[in-house]
Write a protein that holds these residues in place. Structure first.
Motif, mmCIF file in Angstrom:
data_model
loop_
_atom_site.group_PDB
_atom_site.id
_atom_site.type_symbol
_atom_site.label_atom_id
_atom_site.label_comp_id
_atom_site.label_asym_id
_atom_site.label_seq_id
_atom_site.Cartn_x
_atom_site.Cartn_y
_atom_site.Cartn_z
ATOM 1 N N ASN A 130 0.820 -1.210 0.000
ATOM 2 C CA ASN A 130 0.000 0.000 0.000
ATOM 3 C C ASN A 130 0.858 1.265 0.000
ATOM 4 O OD1 ASN A 130 -2.346 -1.499 0.006
ATOM 5 N ND2 ASN A 130 -2.582 -1.445 2.219
ATOM 6 N N LEU A 131 1.988 1.239 0.709
ATOM 7 C CA LEU A 131 2.897 2.389 0.681
ATOM 8 C C LEU A 131 3.468 2.599 -0.716
ATOM 9 C CD1 LEU A 131 4.380 4.609 2.224
ATOM 10 C CD2 LEU A 131 6.158 2.945 2.786
ATOM 11 N N THR A 132 3.795 1.501 -1.398
ATOM 12 C CA THR A 132 4.296 1.603 -2.775
ATOM 13 C C THR A 132 3.244 2.206 -3.693
ATOM 14 O OG1 THR A 132 5.680 -0.342 -2.381
ATOM 15 C CG2 THR A 132 5.301 0.305 -4.675
ATOM 16 N N LEU A 133 1.983 1.757 -3.542
ATOM 17 C CA LEU A 133 0.904 2.309 -4.369
ATOM 18 C C LEU A 133 0.709 3.801 -4.108
ATOM 19 C CD1 LEU A 133 -1.803 -0.510 -4.212
ATOM 20 C CD2 LEU A 133 -0.294 0.044 -6.111
ATOM 21 N N PHE A 134 0.830 4.210 -2.842
ATOM 22 C CA PHE A 134 0.678 5.634 -2.529
ATOM 23 C C PHE A 134 1.796 6.461 -3.168
ATOM 24 C CE2 PHE A 134 2.106 9.058 0.337
ATOM 25 C CZ PHE A 134 1.045 9.935 0.144
ATOM 26 N N LEU A 135 3.038 5.964 -3.069
ATOM 27 C CA LEU A 135 4.148 6.707 -3.661
ATOM 28 C C LEU A 135 4.019 6.789 -5.175
ATOM 29 C CD1 LEU A 135 7.113 5.350 -1.497
ATOM 30 C CD2 LEU A 135 5.986 7.585 -1.331
ATOM 31 N N LEU A 136 3.591 5.702 -5.816
ATOM 32 C CA LEU A 136 3.388 5.727 -7.265
ATOM 33 C C LEU A 136 2.276 6.693 -7.647
ATOM 34 C CD1 LEU A 136 3.741 1.929 -8.156
ATOM 35 C CD2 LEU A 136 5.349 3.753 -8.677
ATOM 36 N N SER A 137 1.205 6.714 -6.839
ATOM 37 C CA SER A 137 0.107 7.639 -7.141
ATOM 38 C C SER A 137 0.565 9.088 -6.992
ATOM 39 C CB SER A 137 -1.072 7.355 -6.203
ATOM 40 O OG SER A 137 -1.513 6.018 -6.339
ATOM 41 N N TRP A 138 1.336 9.355 -5.967
ATOM 42 C CA TRP A 138 1.842 10.722 -5.784
ATOM 43 C C TRP A 138 2.840 11.084 -6.866
ATOM 44 C CZ3 TRP A 138 4.552 12.913 -0.795
ATOM 45 C CH2 TRP A 138 4.347 14.293 -0.745
ATOM 46 N N TRP A 139 3.595 10.096 -7.344
ATOM 47 C CA TRP A 139 4.544 10.360 -8.439
ATOM 48 C C TRP A 139 3.816 10.778 -9.712
ATOM 49 C CZ3 TRP A 139 4.971 7.273 -12.924
ATOM 50 C CH2 TRP A 139 6.019 7.621 -13.773
ATOM 51 N N LEU A 140 2.618 10.211 -9.927
ATOM 52 C CA LEU A 140 1.841 10.602 -11.104
ATOM 53 C C LEU A 140 1.487 12.087 -11.065
ATOM 54 C CD1 LEU A 140 -0.598 7.570 -11.420
ATOM 55 C CD2 LEU A 140 1.368 8.084 -12.856
ATOM 56 N N PHE A 141 1.360 12.640 -9.855
ATOM 57 C CA PHE A 141 1.051 14.068 -9.715
ATOM 58 C C PHE A 141 2.300 14.904 -9.476
ATOM 59 C CE2 PHE A 141 -2.863 11.885 -8.654
ATOM 60 C CZ PHE A 141 -3.817 12.639 -9.305
ATOM 61 N N GLY A 142 3.463 14.301 -9.738
ATOM 62 C CA GLY A 142 4.713 15.054 -9.642
ATOM 63 C C GLY A 142 5.115 15.407 -8.220
ATOM 64 N N PHE A 143 4.661 14.640 -7.216
ATOM 65 C CA PHE A 143 4.962 14.904 -5.800
ATOM 66 C C PHE A 143 4.599 16.338 -5.417
ATOM 67 C CE2 PHE A 143 7.903 11.436 -6.878
ATOM 68 C CZ PHE A 143 7.510 10.503 -5.926
ATOM 69 N N ASN A 144 3.487 16.783 -5.972
ATOM 70 C CA ASN A 144 3.011 18.130 -5.685
ATOM 71 C C ASN A 144 2.168 18.093 -4.410
ATOM 72 O OD1 ASN A 144 2.026 20.712 -5.631
ATOM 73 N ND2 ASN A 144 1.375 20.732 -7.780
ATOM 74 N N ALA A 145 2.547 18.899 -3.412
ATOM 75 C CA ALA A 145 1.839 18.886 -2.129
ATOM 76 C C ALA A 145 0.399 19.364 -2.273
ATOM 77 C CB ALA A 145 2.579 19.757 -1.122
ATOM 78 N N PHE A 146 0.124 20.259 -3.236
ATOM 79 C CA PHE A 146 -1.228 20.766 -3.418
ATOM 80 C C PHE A 146 -2.155 19.713 -4.026
ATOM 81 C CE2 PHE A 146 1.372 24.599 -3.378
ATOM 82 C CZ PHE A 146 0.688 25.377 -2.463
ATOM 83 N N GLU A 147 -1.590 18.674 -4.622
ATOM 84 C CA GLU A 147 -2.390 17.602 -5.221
ATOM 85 C C GLU A 147 -2.269 16.300 -4.424
ATOM 86 O OE1 GLU A 147 -0.996 17.313 -9.201
ATOM 87 O OE2 GLU A 147 -2.031 19.133 -9.855
ATOM 88 N N LEU A 148 -1.940 16.435 -3.144
ATOM 89 C CA LEU A 148 -1.790 15.249 -2.297
ATOM 90 C C LEU A 148 -3.121 14.538 -2.086
ATOM 91 C CD1 LEU A 148 0.018 13.503 -0.514
ATOM 92 C CD2 LEU A 148 -0.423 15.088 1.380
#
Length: 498
Positions: A320-338
């Motif tokens: 689940n942590l891997t899925l979260f990091l991959l999902s956040w990577w899709l948004f460019g690790f943008n804090a406003f799109e967390l």
């Protein structure tokens, strides 16, 4: 100290067997055990009939007394016994604001149904069950306290008629309780109704109950009851007896008139007004229950549940942590799109969590073998024949397309000269003429089709032979080049040796 109460065959809780309070000290337990042992010991009974005159259950009562004393005299075993049975009392406490299941009507019906099951009153079981809505009946039948269903109590008491009535009403014969204990092999003990027939002292009643359950495809649980330690068997029995005592205590306060109305009157909701069951409070209870269910589901998706071992839960967390990091990577690790990343990751976690419920061994067994795949596939000759037919159709289509492309410039010029309407009429007439000539040729000379087919087959075979020849020449050239390279390498090696 007062005289100890007389024991009944079948026993009770360990404290009831010894006749002491749950907070009794070790000395009091020892004194009470010795007093009862003098009365119940088989040797004492045979020597002095006046102490226990002709009691056929003296041996069984003494065994129960011995079992209770072994557990309560050991501090560790007594602590485990008390801790694992205390949640029964909490689960069966009076209905409050923090409980969603026990509303007064459902609690009353459940207690009356348990009493009817223990009494083997199949008629009352059926009458009470038919009075309830399907939703509430399903909720009561699936489990009341700690996952003990009505069928668990009927099987524990050895009541075949009640078991048959519940089976006819659609109760699951293989329902399991909540985890009651953990065995030495780290398996959760979750007995089925058939497992609880082990506690039935009467052999005939036990066999009749087992036959009724097995006729409905009932099965034993994963952990064998015979292999459990005596303390765990006593704990399971103690929990059932605790619930049984609470049911009897509650039913003693139910008036006979109310029993009769709940059992026979279909309009009991209009006649009986249970406190706290108005429409608003019931809706709030349903809403809290729905939130509880979805919270448990979300917890299971995120971190698993208690039925999983530690390594499995760590694997779930890592995935689940891997899925979260991959999902956040899709948004460019943008804090406003967390927030968007969290929502996407939860959807992915819920989708992938479905694989946890699959049995990998059964799934692997269902995969077809190599022989089965070959048996499903068509024969090789049929495949080659279909490929040849497909190739012939492709050649015919290619020839028609080529012929059409060659005629396209002349047709375009004719369209410009004649105009659209005249060209369409001329094209339609030519098409009908061409079609009539084809039909006439097919009727007059059908034998000429076979040579044409043979000619196409020969052409296809010659193309295949050419391809094979080119492939053989390429392989021979590669082998010759490899041999030349080998000779060159050996010659260089000899020069180095000099």
């Amino acid at each position: 100290m007062e005289d100890a109460p007389a024991l009944e065959a079948g026993g009770g809780t360990y404290y009831q067997i010894l006749g002491v309070a749950p907070d009794a000290g070790a000395d009091e337990i020892k004194v009470q055990y010795r007093k009862l042992a003098l009365k119940l010991h088989p040797a004492a009974v045979s020597e002095a009939e006046d102490k226990n005159p002709q009691d056929p259950n003296a041996t069984e009562k003494f065994q129960q007394l011995q079992e209770a004393y072994e557990v309560l005299s050991d501090p560790e075993r007594r602590s485990a016994y008390d801790q694992n049975s205390d949640f029964i009392m909490k689960a069966f406490a009076e209905s409050g604001d923090d409980q969603d299941f026990w509303v007064p009507s459902s609690r009353t019906f459940w207690c009356l149904l348990v009493e009817a099951c223990i009494s083997d009153d199949a008629k009352s079981v059926t009458q009470l069950a038919t009075q309830l809505e399907d939703e509430i009946w399903a909720e009561l039948a699936e489990g009341g306290v700690c996952g003990f269903t009505l069928l668990h109590f009927a099987a524990f008491a050895g009541k075949p008629k009640a078991c048959q009535a519940l089976i006819d009403l659609g109760v699951n014969v293989n329902s399991k309780t909540q985890p009651l204990c953990v065995t030495s092999s780290q398996q959760f003990c979750r007995p089925t109704p058939l497992d609880l027939t082990t506690f039935v002292p009467n052999k005939r009643a036990r066999e009749q109950t087992q036959r009724v359950l097995q006729a409905a495809d009932a099965a034993f649980g994963a952990v064998k009851m015979e292999s459990l330690d005596q303390i765990w068997l006593g704990l399971i029995k103690h929990q059932l007896l605790l619930v049984k005592d609470e049911v009897k205590k509650y039913n003693s306060s139910v008036p006979p008139a109310l029993r009769r109305v709940l059992r026979t009157e279909p309009r009991w909701r209009q006649i009986v007004k249970f406190p706290g069951e108005d429409a608003a409070s019931m809706e709030r209870k349903r809403l809290r229950k729905a939130f509880t269910v979805w919270r448990r589901k979300l917890t299971w998706v995120l971190v698993g549940d208690a039925s999983m071992d530690r390594s499995s839960r760590l694997a779930v967390l890592a995935w689940n942590l891997t899925l979260f990091l991959l999902s956040w990577w899709l948004f460019g690790f943008n804090a406003f799109e967390l927030l968007q990343a969290v929502l996407v990751s939860i959807v992915l976690m819920a989708t992938t969590s479905l694989a946890r419920g699959m049995d990998r061994e059964k799934l692997w067994e269902r995969l077809p073998s190599q022989d089965e795949v070959r048996a499903w596939m068509p024969p090789e000759e049929l495949v080659e024949s279909n490929l040849q037919k497909a190739w012939q159709r492709l050649e015919e289509a290619t020839a028609q397309v080529e012929e059409g492309l060659l005629q396209a410039p002349a047709e375009w010029q004719k369209l410009r000269d004649m105009g659209l309407a005249a060209f369409c009429a001329d094209a339609q007439a030519r098409f009908h003429e061409w079609r009539a000539s084809r039909e006439q040729e097919a009727e007059e000379e059908p034998e000429e089709e076979e040579p044409a087919v043979n000619e196409r087959r020969k052409k296809t075979a010659s193309i295949a032979n050419k391809i094979k020849g080119l492939k053989a020449e390429r392989d021979a050239a590669a082998a010759t080049a490899a041999a030349e390279n080998g000779r060159t390498a050996r010659a260089k090696g000899r020069r180095r040796a000099k």
